[in-house]
Write an enzyme that holds these catalytic residues in place. Structure first.
Site, mmCIF file in Angstrom:
data_model
loop_
_atom_site.group_PDB
_atom_site.id
_atom_site.type_symbol
_atom_site.label_atom_id
_atom_site.label_comp_id
_atom_site.label_asym_id
_atom_site.label_seq_id
_atom_site.Cartn_x
_atom_site.Cartn_y
_atom_site.Cartn_z
ATOM 1 N N HIS A 94 -6.235 27.965 39.891
ATOM 2 C CA HIS A 94 -6.232 26.569 39.429
ATOM 3 C C HIS A 94 -4.849 25.946 39.621
ATOM 4 C CE1 HIS A 94 -6.980 23.051 36.829
ATOM 5 N NE2 HIS A 94 -5.760 23.279 36.384
ATOM 6 N N GLU A 95 -3.809 26.658 39.201
ATOM 7 C CA GLU A 95 -2.451 26.123 39.348
ATOM 8 C C GLU A 95 -2.078 25.959 40.817
ATOM 9 O OE1 GLU A 95 -1.239 24.782 36.908
ATOM 10 O OE2 GLU A 95 -2.449 25.722 35.357
ATOM 11 N N HIS A 98 -3.223 22.717 42.223
ATOM 12 C CA HIS A 98 -2.290 21.599 42.079
ATOM 13 C C HIS A 98 -1.263 21.598 43.212
ATOM 14 C CE1 HIS A 98 -3.823 20.165 38.325
ATOM 15 N NE2 HIS A 98 -3.554 21.280 37.660
ATOM 16 N N HIS A 102 -0.564 18.638 45.900
ATOM 17 C CA HIS A 102 0.777 18.123 46.204
ATOM 18 C C HIS A 102 1.030 18.153 47.711
ATOM 19 C CE1 HIS A 102 5.397 18.315 45.400
ATOM 20 N NE2 HIS A 102 4.993 17.112 45.765
#
Length: 224
Positions: A94-95, A98, A102
């Site tokens: 999940h991280e 991100h 980006h």
């Protein structure tokens, strides 16, 4: 009525937080069939996404996992960084979702990031301005109006966060399934864990909106 809504939102928030912690506790006990750690999963996802300028680091705490776009780091709590569980796989991917956002200039993340500097300053004074505005409401509505405007921006920020978080989870789940990081049973668990994590943001956004509407009602009542 406002107090009743606040109590309901608070109760739902506590329930969702409790469910999130219990789910992650449960899935932290389920070993990942491929034996990979959260760190290894994160590094693999970044590499296979063509991202080579993001570091995966360990940070203190529990459920403190986050992606920092400023220094391009995927920050994982020890349970996730070293963990070889379903929960670790879900959070780590999940991280990294991100980080992929980006790298691909995902519009909602860009919009959210642009709001951060303003909110960092506004949040330091907002509650004081609202407090003063409530005290002076019979004298002048200007302080409360300013406070409500600032709070409206924070509420907008909480709603902009929703597509960012849901999209990161969708990217994570698609990647771990496609690359067979998890089996079918582990995928269901990962999706369940991320679902409850997303709901914390949803409840926070609804709570912020309810509070905003309460302040607006005070302001409009005084204007009438």
């Amino acid at each position: 009525m406002g107090i009743l809504i606040a109590l309901i939102v608070m109760g739902v928030s506590f329930y969702v937080q409790w469910r999130l912690k219990s789910k992650f506790e449960e899935y932290s006990q389920v070993g990942l069939s491929n034996g990979m750690s959260g760190k290894e999963i994160a590094e693999t996802m970044l590499r296979e996404s063509g991202i080579y300028d993001v570091r995966v680091v360990s940070v203190e705490g529990r459920l403190t996992d986050h992606y920092n776009p400023q220094d391009k780091t995927v920050n994982l709590s020890p349970d996730v960084y070293y963990g070889r569980s379903v929960a670790a796989a879900a959070v780590a991917s999940h991280e990294c979702g991100h980080a992929v956002q980006h790298a691909t200039a995902y519009s909602w993340l860009q919009f959210r990031s642009q709001m951060v500097p303003f909110l960092s300053v506004a949040s330091q004074y907002m509650q004081w301005i609202i407090f003063i505005g409530v005290l002076l409401i019979n004298t002048s509505i200007i302080p409360l109006a300013i406070g409500v405007a600032l709070f409206a921006v924070t509420t907008l920020f909480s709603f902009i966060t929703l597509p960012v978080e849901y999209d990161a989870s969708n990217r994570a789940l698609a990647w771990i399934q496609k690359n067979r990081i998890v089996n079918e049973r582990e995928y269901v668990m990962s999706a369940d864990a991320l679902k409850w994590a997303a709901r914390t943001y949803l409840v926070a956004a609804i709570g912020s909106l309810a509070t905003l509407l309460y302040y607006v009602s005070l302001l409009m009542g005084r204007r009438d």
